[in-house]
Write a protein that holds these residues in place. Structure first.
Motif, PDB file in Angstrom:
ATOM      1  N   GLY A 168     -12.699  -4.997   3.069  1.00 56.53           N
ATOM      2  CA  GLY A 168     -11.315  -5.380   2.791  1.00 56.53           C
ATOM      3  C   GLY A 168     -10.979  -6.713   3.437  1.00 56.53           C
ATOM      4  O   GLY A 168     -11.874  -7.458   3.877  1.00 56.53           O
ATOM      5  N   LYS A 178       0.851  -1.201   0.000  1.00 56.98           N
ATOM      6  CA  LYS A 178       0.000   0.000   0.000  1.00 56.98           C
ATOM      7  C   LYS A 178       0.884   1.247   0.000  1.00 56.98           C
ATOM      8  O   LYS A 178       0.412   2.352  -0.217  1.00 56.98           O
ATOM      9  CB  LYS A 178      -0.838   0.059   1.294  1.00 56.98           C
ATOM     10  CG  LYS A 178      -1.930  -0.913   1.443  1.00 56.98           C
ATOM     11  CD  LYS A 178      -3.208  -0.644   0.711  1.00 56.98           C
ATOM     12  CE  LYS A 178      -3.831   0.702   0.753  1.00 56.98           C
ATOM     13  NZ  LYS A 178      -5.045   0.784  -0.069  1.00 56.98           N
ATOM     14  N   THR A 220      -9.720  -1.452  -4.149  1.00 51.15           N
ATOM     15  CA  THR A 220      -8.674  -0.829  -3.362  1.00 51.15           C
ATOM     16  C   THR A 220      -7.381  -1.010  -4.158  1.00 51.15           C
ATOM     17  O   THR A 220      -7.253  -1.958  -4.924  1.00 51.15           O
ATOM     18  CB  THR A 220      -8.518  -1.455  -1.967  1.00 51.15           C
ATOM     19  OG1 THR A 220      -7.871  -2.695  -2.125  1.00 51.15           O
ATOM     20  CG2 THR A 220      -9.840  -1.626  -1.275  1.00 51.15           C
ATOM     21  N   HIS A 256       2.689   0.451   9.942  1.00 51.22           N
ATOM     22  CA  HIS A 256       1.245   0.197   9.930  1.00 51.22           C
ATOM     23  C   HIS A 256       0.734  -0.184  11.322  1.00 51.22           C
ATOM     24  O   HIS A 256      -0.226   0.398  11.836  1.00 51.22           O
ATOM     25  CB  HIS A 256       0.891  -0.900   8.909  1.00 51.22           C
ATOM     26  CG  HIS A 256      -0.530  -1.337   9.020  1.00 51.22           C
ATOM     27  ND1 HIS A 256      -0.914  -2.446   9.732  1.00 51.22           N
ATOM     28  CD2 HIS A 256      -1.670  -0.782   8.568  1.00 51.22           C
ATOM     29  CE1 HIS A 256      -2.232  -2.552   9.702  1.00 51.22           C
ATOM     30  NE2 HIS A 256      -2.713  -1.561   8.994  1.00 51.22           N
ATOM     31  N   GLY A 291     -12.948   0.678  11.017  1.00 51.13           N
ATOM     32  CA  GLY A 291     -14.247   1.240  11.414  1.00 51.13           C
ATOM     33  C   GLY A 291     -15.413   0.288  11.202  1.00 51.13           C
ATOM     34  O   GLY A 291     -16.569   0.697  11.367  1.00 51.13           O
ATOM     35  N   THR A 332     -18.118   6.884   4.003  1.00 48.09           N
ATOM     36  CA  THR A 332     -18.349   5.447   3.789  1.00 48.09           C
ATOM     37  C   THR A 332     -19.734   4.993   4.243  1.00 48.09           C
ATOM     38  O   THR A 332     -20.560   4.575   3.429  1.00 48.09           O
ATOM     39  CB  THR A 332     -17.282   4.654   4.553  1.00 48.09           C
ATOM     40  OG1 THR A 332     -17.281   5.096   5.912  1.00 48.09           O
ATOM     41  CG2 THR A 332     -15.909   4.838   3.966  1.00 48.09           C
ATOM     42  N   ALA A 346     -16.386  -6.426   1.591  1.00 48.78           N
ATOM     43  CA  ALA A 346     -16.666  -4.981   1.471  1.00 48.78           C
ATOM     44  C   ALA A 346     -15.802  -4.163   2.435  1.00 48.78           C
ATOM     45  O   ALA A 346     -15.557  -2.976   2.193  1.00 48.78           O
ATOM     46  CB  ALA A 346     -18.142  -4.713   1.732  1.00 48.78           C
ATOM     47  N   ARG A 387      -3.098  -1.138  -4.751  1.00 49.85           N
ATOM     48  CA  ARG A 387      -1.803  -1.556  -4.209  1.00 49.85           C
ATOM     49  C   ARG A 387      -0.742  -1.235  -5.274  1.00 49.85           C
ATOM     50  O   ARG A 387      -1.075  -1.016  -6.426  1.00 49.85           O
ATOM     51  CB  ARG A 387      -1.776  -3.074  -3.953  1.00 49.85           C
ATOM     52  CG  ARG A 387      -2.881  -3.643  -3.041  1.00 49.85           C
ATOM     53  CD  ARG A 387      -2.562  -3.393  -1.587  1.00 49.85           C
ATOM     54  NE  ARG A 387      -3.430  -4.077  -0.637  1.00 49.85           N
ATOM     55  CZ  ARG A 387      -4.592  -3.609  -0.194  1.00 49.85           C
ATOM     56  NH1 ARG A 387      -5.082  -2.494  -0.653  1.00 49.85           N
ATOM     57  NH2 ARG A 387      -5.256  -4.267   0.729  1.00 49.85           N
ATOM     58  N   ARG A 392      -1.829   1.919  13.670  1.00 50.78           N
ATOM     59  CA  ARG A 392      -3.158   1.345  13.937  1.00 50.78           C
ATOM     60  C   ARG A 392      -3.375   1.154  15.443  1.00 50.78           C
ATOM     61  O   ARG A 392      -4.458   1.396  15.956  1.00 50.78           O
ATOM     62  CB  ARG A 392      -3.312   0.019  13.172  1.00 50.78           C
ATOM     63  CG  ARG A 392      -4.730  -0.518  13.226  1.00 50.78           C
ATOM     64  CD  ARG A 392      -4.974  -1.608  12.185  1.00 50.78           C
ATOM     65  NE  ARG A 392      -6.210  -2.293  12.482  1.00 50.78           N
ATOM     66  CZ  ARG A 392      -7.182  -2.544  11.610  1.00 50.78           C
ATOM     67  NH1 ARG A 392      -7.058  -2.188  10.358  1.00 50.78           N
ATOM     68  NH2 ARG A 392      -8.282  -3.182  11.960  1.00 50.78           N
ATOM     69  N   ALA A 424     -12.853   8.730   6.425  1.00 57.76           N
ATOM     70  CA  ALA A 424     -13.500   7.413   6.521  1.00 57.76           C
ATOM     71  C   ALA A 424     -14.843   7.547   7.230  1.00 57.76           C
ATOM     72  O   ALA A 424     -15.820   6.908   6.857  1.00 57.76           O
ATOM     73  CB  ALA A 424     -12.604   6.432   7.262  1.00 57.76           C
ATOM     74  N   LEU A 474      -3.394   3.355   6.521  1.00 63.37           N
ATOM     75  CA  LEU A 474      -3.908   2.743   5.288  1.00 63.37           C
ATOM     76  C   LEU A 474      -2.838   2.679   4.199  1.00 63.37           C
ATOM     77  O   LEU A 474      -2.836   1.771   3.388  1.00 63.37           O
ATOM     78  CB  LEU A 474      -5.138   3.535   4.793  1.00 63.37           C
ATOM     79  CG  LEU A 474      -5.838   3.000   3.548  1.00 63.37           C
ATOM     80  CD1 LEU A 474      -6.266   1.551   3.708  1.00 63.37           C
ATOM     81  CD2 LEU A 474      -7.050   3.856   3.196  1.00 63.37           C
ATOM     82  N   ILE A 502     -19.105  10.563  13.974  1.00 70.89           N
ATOM     83  CA  ILE A 502     -17.631  10.642  13.927  1.00 70.89           C
ATOM     84  C   ILE A 502     -17.165  11.995  14.464  1.00 70.89           C
ATOM     85  O   ILE A 502     -16.132  12.081  15.129  1.00 70.89           O
ATOM     86  CB  ILE A 502     -17.060  10.339  12.513  1.00 70.89           C
ATOM     87  CG1 ILE A 502     -15.547  10.094  12.560  1.00 70.89           C
ATOM     88  CG2 ILE A 502     -17.334  11.445  11.517  1.00 70.89           C
ATOM     89  CD1 ILE A 502     -15.092   8.840  13.177  1.00 70.89           C
ATOM     90  N   CYS A 555     -10.861  -3.064   7.481  1.00 75.27           N
ATOM     91  CA  CYS A 555     -11.426  -1.799   7.975  1.00 75.27           C
ATOM     92  C   CYS A 555     -11.473  -1.697   9.505  1.00 75.27           C
ATOM     93  O   CYS A 555     -12.133  -2.484  10.177  1.00 75.27           O
ATOM     94  CB  CYS A 555     -12.830  -1.619   7.415  1.00 75.27           C
ATOM     95  SG  CYS A 555     -13.611  -0.120   7.996  1.00 75.27           S
ATOM     96  N   HIS A 582      -5.074  -4.622   6.423  1.00 74.14           N
ATOM     97  CA  HIS A 582      -5.741  -3.318   6.335  1.00 74.14           C
ATOM     98  C   HIS A 582      -7.256  -3.420   6.501  1.00 74.14           C
ATOM     99  O   HIS A 582      -7.974  -2.467   6.178  1.00 74.14           O
ATOM    100  CB  HIS A 582      -5.391  -2.631   5.013  1.00 74.14           C
ATOM    101  CG  HIS A 582      -3.959  -2.219   4.929  1.00 74.14           C
ATOM    102  ND1 HIS A 582      -3.452  -1.129   5.597  1.00 74.14           N
ATOM    103  CD2 HIS A 582      -2.916  -2.784   4.283  1.00 74.14           C
ATOM    104  CE1 HIS A 582      -2.157  -1.024   5.355  1.00 74.14           C
ATOM    105  NE2 HIS A 582      -1.800  -2.018   4.561  1.00 74.14           N
TER     106      HIS A 582
END
Ligand code: HEM
Length: 407
Positions: free
Chosen positions: A349, A65, A295, A100, A357, A248, A347, A297, A104, A244, A93, A155, A355, A353
């Protein structure tokens, strides 16, 4: 076979991408070359559409990514039209391990299902308030009046964005995820991004002086600690979470409600069996794919993939939407079935990575569908399907308006 259009930016594709995606998925070739626009440039890219291939490649260490692993900052600048591109990519992301995991881990607890469940009462309250405001209206734009404000309020409260500034955030977030065409739009986008960064810098300073119980304050404290995240990473993390959170779930509620209105027998089933809402949301995720196209890469090295020569730096798009309708993986994939039991959709991912959320998106949309359908059981589409307008985005599939009649 329906007409195949493969221009990501064409109105036909935006209106209904599925015939195109199915066409590619059903070819003998498992990977397809195409070009994607980046400002005035056209960039050679690859598209993968079969479920098993998409899932396998999401764990393949030959692709990344992290664009900085394959291109210099200069090359990125030449290929892109976004001046402050680091603002977009200095986050989890667009990073590989170890960065990463470090990034995260700074926020993952806030998004744990158990923590998110604690927001249930507040989300129900927000949804009820929005629906109350529709009491006196008959014709409603469900996007503007419900699907958009609900996740944005949630959010914003989690992050700590003051109510007076939320409209501005919506404009910035929307601009950052739309395709900019021509010099004028590119210039406008770059100026929005500068304002967005400037605003975030101001709010960071405010939170340093007087921390609150919100995500921004938590991250500001982590940044002050020095080890955990840099100033640039802090800005980019806030950008990622804000975007995000804004772009989304809105589309899951909008696209999902449209799909239910187009399949009245499914809507009726959900109305009569509210306990099906969990399964219904999974099916609407699979069927409508709020992160619709793919998505992306980058190839970390030269290698051969399904018979094609991939060069270091090539962009590879993994189509979640095509995979989610792969007949080798889903029975009757073109059918919307809110009682579907076997539903390992991607949906959100897959792999590292996956999601962050997802628990929030699930809870928000379950509440949103249930509350709306119970309150307005006779809801109907108030526009000819052909007149529906879709957003111009490379990543998200969403409506600009969803006119409905509530009674
Ligand atoms: C229906 C709603 C949503 C969908 C369909 C969705 C979809 C996705 C997908 C497909 C990815 C992986 C992208 C990739 O591998 O390239 C992802 C990652 C991510 N999503 Fe979501 N998302 C949704 C809602 C949210 C929400 C509400 C938040 C938080 C506010 C969120 C935060 C994130 C973050 C932080 C990542 C990056 C995770 C990582 O790199 O480790 N998403 N999402």
């Amino acid at each position: 076979m329906e007409k195949v259009v493969f221009d990501l930016y064409s109105p036909e594709y935006q209106e209904n991408p599925y015939p195109t995606l199915s066409y590619f998925r059903e070819q003998d070739e498992r990977i397809h070359e195409f070009t994607i626009k980046r400002g005035t440039n056209e960039v050679k890219s690859w598209l993968v559409t079969r479920y098993n291939d998409v899932v396998t490649l999401m764990k393949d260490e030959r692709i990344t990514k992290d664009i900085l692993n394959v291109m210099s900052k200069n090359e990125i600048q030449q290929q892109n039209y976004i001046e402050e591109y680091e603002f977009f990519i200095n986050n989890m992301l667009f990073n590989d391990p170890p960065d990463h995991g470090r990034l995260r881990s700074l926020v993952h607890k806030v998004f744990f299902p158990r923590m998110i469940e604690g927001l249930r009462t507040r989300i129900e309250e927000i949804s009820t308030n929005l629906l109350d405001q529709l009491e006196t209206k008959t014709n409603v734009d469900l996007m503007e009046d419900y699907a958009v404000p609900l996740p944005i309020i949630v959010i914003s409260e989690m992050m700590g964005i003051p109510e007076k500034d939320r409209n501005q955030f919506r404009i910035w977030s929307n601009a950052s995820t739309s395709v900019a065409n021509g010099d004028e739009e590119i210039e406008k986008l770059n100026s929005y991004i500068k304002d967005f960064i400037h605003y975030l810098e101001t709010i960071i300073e405010e939170r340093k002086q007087s921390p609150q119980d919100d995500i921004i304050s938590g991250l500001v404290m982590a940044q002050e600690d020095g080890q955990k995240l840099s100033k640039k990473e802090l800005l980019s993390m806030l950008f990622l979470l804000i975007v995000a959170g804004h772009e989304t779930t809105v589309n899951l509620i909008g696209n999902g409600m449209l799909a239910l209105l187009q399949h009245p027998e499914q809507l009726d089933k959900l109305r009569k069996h509210p306990e099906l809402v969990g399964r219904a949301v999974e099916e609407l995720l699979r069927f409508t794919n709020p992160v619709e196209f793919a998505t992306s890469r980058y190839a970390l090295e030269d290698f051969t993939l399904y018979g094609k020569e991939i060069k270091k730096g090539d962009m590879i798009f993994l189509s979640l939407a095509a995979a989610n309708r792969d007949p080798k993986h889903f029975e009757n994939p073109e059918k919307l079935d809110i009682t579907r039991e076997e539903n390992k959709h991607i949906a959100f991912g897959f792999g590292m990575h996956y999601c962050l959320g997802a628990p929030l998106a699930r809870l928000e949309s379950q509440i949103a569908f249930q509350a709306l359908i119970q309150r307005y059981p006779n809801i109907k589409l108030n526009v000819n399907e052909k007149e529906l307008k879709w957003r111009h985005s490379e990543i998200f599939r969403g409506l600009t308006e969803l006119p409905v009649k509530l009674r």
